[in-house]
Each structure stands twice: as structure tokens, then as C-alpha cells.
Design a protein around this motif. Structure first.
Motif, PDB file in Angstrom:
ATOM      1  N   LYS A  58       0.884  -1.180   0.033  1.00  0.00           N
ATOM      2  CA  LYS A  58       0.128  -0.032  -0.062  1.00  0.00           C
ATOM      3  C   LYS A  58       0.811   1.185   0.094  1.00  0.00           C
ATOM      4  CE  LYS A  58      -4.149  -1.848   1.989  1.00  0.00           C
ATOM      5  NZ  LYS A  58      -5.155  -1.662   3.271  1.00  0.00           N
ATOM      6  N   VAL A  59       0.606   2.204  -0.831  1.00  0.00           N
ATOM      7  CA  VAL A  59       1.129   3.421  -0.829  1.00  0.00           C
ATOM      8  C   VAL A  59       0.464   4.666  -1.077  1.00  0.00           C
ATOM      9  CG1 VAL A  59       2.858   4.592  -2.255  1.00  0.00           C
ATOM     10  CG2 VAL A  59       3.168   2.306  -2.339  1.00  0.00           C
ATOM     11  N   LEU A  60       0.762   5.418  -0.156  1.00  0.00           N
ATOM     12  CA  LEU A  60       0.002   7.032   0.134  1.00  0.00           C
ATOM     13  C   LEU A  60       0.470   7.985  -0.918  1.00  0.00           C
ATOM     14  CD1 LEU A  60      -1.891   8.457   2.615  1.00  0.00           C
ATOM     15  CD2 LEU A  60       0.113   9.947   2.095  1.00  0.00           C
ATOM     16  N   ILE A  61      -0.474   8.506  -1.591  1.00  0.00           N
ATOM     17  CA  ILE A  61      -0.309   9.574  -2.640  1.00  0.00           C
ATOM     18  C   ILE A  61      -0.433  10.976  -1.711  1.00  0.00           C
ATOM     19  CG2 ILE A  61      -0.598  10.705  -4.755  1.00  0.00           C
ATOM     20  CD1 ILE A  61      -0.826   8.265  -6.097  1.00  0.00           C
ATOM     21  N   ARG A  62       0.429  11.535  -1.582  1.00  0.00           N
ATOM     22  CA  ARG A  62       0.394  12.866  -0.660  1.00  0.00           C
ATOM     23  C   ARG A  62      -0.454  14.045  -1.635  1.00  0.00           C
ATOM     24  NH1 ARG A  62       6.673  14.833  -1.030  1.00  0.00           N
ATOM     25  NH2 ARG A  62       6.713  14.587  -3.052  1.00  0.00           N
ATOM     26  N   ALA A  63      -0.879  15.151  -0.904  1.00  0.00           N
ATOM     27  CA  ALA A  63      -1.670  16.272  -1.237  1.00  0.00           C
ATOM     28  C   ALA A  63      -1.239  16.802  -2.788  1.00  0.00           C
ATOM     29  CB  ALA A  63      -1.947  17.035  -0.339  1.00  0.00           C
ATOM     30  N   HIS A  64       0.085  16.639  -2.840  1.00  0.00           N
ATOM     31  CA  HIS A  64       0.623  17.564  -4.048  1.00  0.00           C
ATOM     32  C   HIS A  64       0.306  16.578  -5.404  1.00  0.00           C
ATOM     33  CE1 HIS A  64       3.214  19.810  -1.605  1.00  0.00           C
ATOM     34  NE2 HIS A  64       3.983  18.858  -1.245  1.00  0.00           N
ATOM     35  N   GLY A  65       0.092  15.439  -5.132  1.00  0.00           N
ATOM     36  CA  GLY A  65      -0.469  14.606  -6.471  1.00  0.00           C
ATOM     37  C   GLY A  65       0.573  13.877  -7.228  1.00  0.00           C
ATOM     38  N   GLU A  66       0.264  13.168  -8.492  1.00  0.00           N
ATOM     39  CA  GLU A  66       1.291  12.378  -8.957  1.00  0.00           C
ATOM     40  C   GLU A  66       0.904  12.344 -10.507  1.00  0.00           C
ATOM     41  OE1 GLU A  66       4.260  10.591  -8.350  1.00  0.00           O
ATOM     42  OE2 GLU A  66       4.081  11.615  -6.328  1.00  0.00           O
ATOM     43  N   PRO A  67       1.905  12.189 -11.074  1.00  0.00           N
ATOM     44  CA  PRO A  67       1.675  11.971 -12.678  1.00  0.00           C
ATOM     45  C   PRO A  67       0.858  10.730 -13.066  1.00  0.00           C
ATOM     46  CG  PRO A  67       3.857  11.664 -12.264  1.00  0.00           C
ATOM     47  CD  PRO A  67       3.341  11.901 -11.061  1.00  0.00           C
ATOM     48  N   PRO A  68       0.280  10.542 -14.254  1.00  0.00           N
ATOM     49  CA  PRO A  68      -0.331   9.299 -14.616  1.00  0.00           C
ATOM     50  C   PRO A  68       0.497   8.099 -14.695  1.00  0.00           C
ATOM     51  CG  PRO A  68      -0.841  11.027 -16.172  1.00  0.00           C
ATOM     52  CD  PRO A  68       0.299  11.634 -15.343  1.00  0.00           C
ATOM     53  N   SER A  69       2.046   8.181 -14.859  1.00  0.00           N
ATOM     54  CA  SER A  69       2.874   7.246 -14.642  1.00  0.00           C
ATOM     55  C   SER A  69       3.012   6.464 -13.398  1.00  0.00           C
ATOM     56  CB  SER A  69       4.248   7.685 -15.210  1.00  0.00           C
ATOM     57  OG  SER A  69       4.672   8.546 -14.358  1.00  0.00           O
ATOM     58  N   THR A  70       2.625   7.139 -12.349  1.00  0.00           N
ATOM     59  CA  THR A  70       2.701   6.384 -10.744  1.00  0.00           C
ATOM     60  C   THR A  70       1.348   5.603 -10.887  1.00  0.00           C
ATOM     61  OG1 THR A  70       3.668   8.409  -9.970  1.00  0.00           O
ATOM     62  CG2 THR A  70       2.496   7.140  -8.640  1.00  0.00           C
ATOM     63  N   TYR A  71       0.360   6.015 -11.459  1.00  0.00           N
ATOM     64  CA  TYR A  71      -0.773   5.172 -11.316  1.00  0.00           C
ATOM     65  C   TYR A  71      -0.893   4.003 -12.297  1.00  0.00           C
ATOM     66  CZ  TYR A  71      -3.204   9.127  -8.967  1.00  0.00           C
ATOM     67  OH  TYR A  71      -3.424  10.163  -8.065  1.00  0.00           O
ATOM     68  N   GLU A  72      -0.197   4.205 -13.541  1.00  0.00           N
ATOM     69  CA  GLU A  72      -0.022   2.911 -14.315  1.00  0.00           C
ATOM     70  C   GLU A  72       0.917   2.018 -13.720  1.00  0.00           C
ATOM     71  OE1 GLU A  72       1.662   5.192 -17.660  1.00  0.00           O
ATOM     72  OE2 GLU A  72      -0.344   6.194 -18.019  1.00  0.00           O
ATOM     73  N   TYR A  73       1.969   2.150 -13.138  1.00  0.00           N
ATOM     74  CA  TYR A  73       3.001   1.455 -12.329  1.00  0.00           C
ATOM     75  C   TYR A  73       2.185   0.598 -11.361  1.00  0.00           C
ATOM     76  CZ  TYR A  73       6.645  -0.665 -10.067  1.00  0.00           C
ATOM     77  OH  TYR A  73       7.591  -1.308  -9.346  1.00  0.00           O
TER      78      TYR A  73
END
Ligand code: SF4
Length: 284
Positions: free
Chosen positions: A68-83
Motif C-alpha cells: 500500500k502506498v499513500l499519494i500525498r496532497a501534491h498529487g502524482e503524474p499518470p505514470s505512478t498510477y500506471e505502475y
């Protein structure tokens, strides 16, 4: 000596939401990874680390699976979700709703600009997590402007749409868009002030707050972008404003012969830390 803590300083709802999600998950899990520091405040990160939150870098994230990994308030690019989707990683997504909306606007504009031979420009700090997340919405095509020297990256003959990182200063954004327009007086430029009002609304309040005291102690993390902006506001209003990150940074000579101290902080500053610092000032 009278020491007063600013009631309007401290975590914004985006940071509160991220910390709440981390604590909720850690109530039933021994370990939760946070992709980057959950908040730009070293002491709050340390407090959460003691409950099982492990901060990881992007390099470490791209080696993980089945966790399980938390994505913080700053957000992430689509590549993080794809991985994550390919590697059985459950994401606890704490992207702030304000940032999420901005990501969607940037994505839509990038598609439009592509069909109109235009450019997406984002005012912000290159390498900041929010900017990486935003640039990712544009297939990494967006131009990031940090300083006026970066203006030459913009082609003045093509249309431009401009956005801002949520924690930048409203005045600086205004100046930037004026400069872009003057670089190309007949060009098409659309500017979207996407600065978060959780930060900018604190500016007039802090301007007044800082003038009420002999000395102002601003509490913030060294890596916090909004802490820099808000500290500058205090410093301009009261020359005797000092930036501290922990009680150990306080210096006795700042308080010699003075009667009142105001303690304030950024949207990433925990209330408990401002209270601890106010307590230490009381003992000086
Ligand atoms: S400053 Fe604004 S955009 Fe950033 S986390 Fe807080 S509420 Fe969200």
C-alpha cells in the motif's frame, strides 16, 4: 512576555486530509509507504514515522509491488498510477481536491493546445512534486517557468495558456503573465490564476498579524514552498520576523527587552509544533 499563536495558521484541509488518511490506514496496517514526504515539515514526518509511515523516493516506488502506498496532497503524474496498477500496489490517494481539479484543467488545456499548436506554461518550481504531477498531465510537454530568465522558453509566435502551482504568490503570478503578454503584444495568452486560496487568503491576515507584535516567530519546514511565501509576507510587515523549524532554532537574544511575540506558520505547520515553540518562548 505575551506570546500569542495565530489561530488561522496551521494545516490546510489538503494536508489534514492526507494525514487523516495515513492515520486511518495505519490503524489497521503496520506499515504504509508514503511517496515523498507526506508534508513538508520534518517533525510531523518524524511523528508519523513512529506510527509506521515510511517515506520512499520515486526510485524506490518503482521497485515495489504488492503493498500500500499513500499519494500525498501534491498529487502524482499518470505514470505512478500506471505502475501501481501493473504491480498490485494499492494506492491510498490523498491528492488534494484543489490539485486534482488543476490536474484535470491542465490535461484538458494540453489537449486543446496540441490541436492549436499552442503551449501550456506552468509557473512553479521545477522538481516540486505538484509540478511533476501537473507536467505529467501534458505528456511532459508543459513549459515550467521558475524565474524570468525562463521566459525565453516560450515561443511568442504561438498561443499560450498559463497556470500556476497552487502555492505561488498571487503578485508574482500577475507579474509573470504581464511579462508573457509584453513579450508578445499581439499573441494569444490565456492566464488561469490557480493559486490555492488556502495560501493566498492568509496573506492579508498575516500582514496584519505580524504588525501587532514586537517579534514574530514563523514556524515552517525548510522545504515548504508556502512557508517561504508566507514568511516573506511576515518579514515585509515586521522586520523582526524569524523563521524556525524546531524549538532548538530559537535564540534568546531575539526576545531581549521585548513584550509581545506572535507565533504563526504555514499550511504545512502542525498546531502541536507551534504550541511547543510558544511554550519554549515562554520559558526564555
Ligand atoms: S495549500 Fe491548497 S492545494 Fe495545497 S494541499 Fe492545502 S488546500 Fe490543497
Amino acid at each position: 512576555m505575551i506570546v500569542e499563536i495565530d489561530q488561522k495558521s496551521g494545516f490546510c484541509f489538503g494536508v489534514l486530509n492526507a494525514i487523516g488518511k495515513a492515520e486511518e490506514t495505519l490503524a489497521t496496517e503496520a506499515v504504509l509507504y508514503s511517496l515523498g514526504q507526506i508534508v513538508h515539515n520534518e517533525l510531523e514526518v518524524k511523528r508519523l514515522q513512529e506510527t509506521g509511515l515510511i517515506t520512499i523516493s520515486h526510485k524506490e516506488f518503482f521497485q515495489l509491488k504488492d503493498c500500500k502506498v499513500l499519494i500525498r496532497a501534491h498529487g502524482e503524474p499518470p505514470s505512478t498510477y500506471e505502475y501501481a496498477a501493473k504491480n498490485n500496489i494499492t494506492l491510498i490517494d490523498a491528492t488534494c481536491p484543489v490539485v486534482l481539479k488543476l490536474q484535470q484543467r491542465v490535461k484538458t488545456s494540453a489537449e486543446k493546445m496540441r490541436s492549436e499548436n499552442g503551449q501550456v506554461v506552468i509557473f512553479g518550481h521545477l522538481g516540486h512534486a505538484e509540478i511533476t504531477g501537473l507536467v505529467g498531465q501534458t505528456n511532459n510537454e508543459a513549459i515550467v517557468i521558475e524565474h524570468s530568465a525562463d521566459l525565453k522558453k516560450i515561443d511568442p509566435t504561438r498561443p499560450v495558456v498559463v497556470f500556476s502551482q497552487t502555492t505561488k504568490s498571487v503578485d508574482e503570478f500577475k507579474k509573470l503573465t504581464e511579462n508573457i503578454q509584453s513579450q508578445s503584444p499581439n499573441g494569444v495568452m490565456k492566464a488561469h490564476d490557480t493559486i490555492c486560496r488556502q495560501v493566498s487568503n492568509r496573506v492579508p491576515h498575516l500582514q496584519k498579524f505580524a504588525t501587532r507584535f514586537d517579534v514574530v516567530i514563523f514556524v515552517g519546514g525548510q522545504r515548504s514552498s508556502n512557508a517561504k511565501v508566507l514568511f516573506d509576507v511576515c518579514k515585509k510587515s515586521n522586520e523582526r520576523s524569524y523563521f524556525v523549524s524546531s524549538p532548538e532554532d530559537l535564540r534568546a537574544d531575539w526576545f531581549s527587552g521585548i513584550e509581545t511575540v506572535g507565533v504563526c506558520g504555514a499550511t504545512s505547520t502542525p498546531q502541536w509544533l507551534m504550541e511547543k515553540i510558544a511554550g519554549k518562548i515562554d520559558e526564555i
